[in-house]
Design a protein around this motif. Structure first.
Motif: not given
Length: 358
Positions: A283-287, A292-303, A305-306, A312-314
């Protein structure tokens, strides 16, 4: 009684005249009738003498005395009428011509589809259609009354159905034309093969109707009028029939082409989902507070913050969320107008999100 006596005298006179002319049968007939009408007439001795005398009339053996002379008259009348029946039937003209019987015989003795339709192996589908149009009218049972016309009509229909279809025509060309046209399949009850391509119980009339009245794309008719009345009335042929057929065939093949192309395109699952479901479990939250939910645990590494990709995704997540709220709001308003519901929670959420700071 006087009337009977007069008739008896007339019969007696006719009988005597017949006896004098040598017609014993006629004499006995009228003398016997005279005796029945007036028993007092002296006819018994005359009849006895006639029956006791030897037969001197050459026609006598064929005219022996009979207790029922009227039957013999009836039999003689029926003879000529019976004999005249064959002559009457032989003089009547046949219901078919020599040309029609010749066409039927030619088709029935031919085992090759191409020879049945009279086309070359290099012919086009349009050539096959033209040949069927011409030949089917000649052997149709309603037009051709020759023996075997129905079997010939079925053979023409089967040949047309096979050669007008590209796939079945290729199979037939590979199998070879030396195989029998009527080759039944004995291993099943319902499938009696026609060279392995068609059932023997195929409805030739249905193929004919589809060809001339529409309903089967390869056999689209180019006639505007058709009947089996005094003749076959044909209108002006559609000059663009071939182009129209090609266009229709292309339109029908478009779904298949798209499916094939999609199989070669790289497939990618959505990066996020607005609801939690496997495998979207992180789970992640926009500003603006949209979850919204993603399936990769490496989401923050690929996207990160900032980053531009994350922003663009948010923005896309918030846009999808806003669209869904608007759709649900419209449905709630409609249901509220119908009196099904009183509250509109999605409309409240939509207004709240719309006026929230970006």
């Amino acid at each position: 009684m006087d009337g009977n006596k007069d008739d008896a005298l007339k019969c007696f006179k006719i009988g005597k005249e017949a006896l004098e002319s040598g017609d014993r049968a006629r004499a006995i007939k009228f003398l016997s009738k005279a005796r029945r009408l007036d028993p007092s007439l002296p006819v018994d001795d005359i009849i006895s003498s006639i029956e006791s005398e030897p037969n001197t009339n050459p026609n006598g053996p064929s005219a022996e005395p009979n207790s029922k002379p009227s039957d013999q008259s009836t039999i003689r009348h029926r003879g000529p009428s019976t004999g005249a029946s064959p002559s009457a039937s032989s003089s009547s003209s046949p219901a078919y011509t020599e040309e029609q019987i010749a066409i039927v015989r030619q088709i029935k003795k031919t085992k090759d589809y191409y020879e049945i339709l009279g086309v070359e192996r290099s012919c086009t589908v349009e050539d096959v259609r033209k040949a069927y149009r011409k030949l089917s009218l000649k052997v149709h049972p309603d037009k051709n009354k020759a023996p075997g016309a129905e079997e010939a009509f079925k053979a023409v229909s089967k040949a047309f159905q096979c050669l007008s279809n590209d796939e079945s025509r290729k199979k037939y060309d590979i199998t070879g034309s030396d195989e029998p046209v009527y080759q039944p399949r004995t291993h099943t009850r319902a499938a009696h093969g026609f060279n392995g391509f068609y059932d023997a119980d195929i409805d030739a009339e249905e193929i004919f109707r589809n060809f001339f009245f529409g309903g089967m794309p390869p056999a689209r008719t180019q006639f505007r009028h058709f009947n089996f009345g005094q003749g076959v009335a044909t209108g002006t042929a559609d000059r663009n029939g071939s182009d129209g057929f090609n266009l229709r065939a292309l339109i029908q093949l478009l779904p298949v082409i798209l499916i094939i192309l999609l199989q070669f395109l790289p497939s990618s699952d959505p990066i996020y989902a607005l609801s939690r479901s496997y495998p979207y479990e992180y789970k992640f939250t926009t500003e603006r507070g949209v979850n919204f939910y993603v399936k990769s645990s490496k989401f923050e590494q690929d996207y990160p913050v900032g980053s531009v990709q994350r922003v663009r995704l948010e923005k896309q997540v918030e846009k999808d969320y806003f669209t869904i709220l608007a759709q649900n709001c419209r449905l709630e308003i409609q249901r509220q107008q119908w009196g099904f519901i009183k509250e509109t929670p999605h409309c409240d959420m939509w207004q709240k999100f719309q006026y929230s700071p970006a």
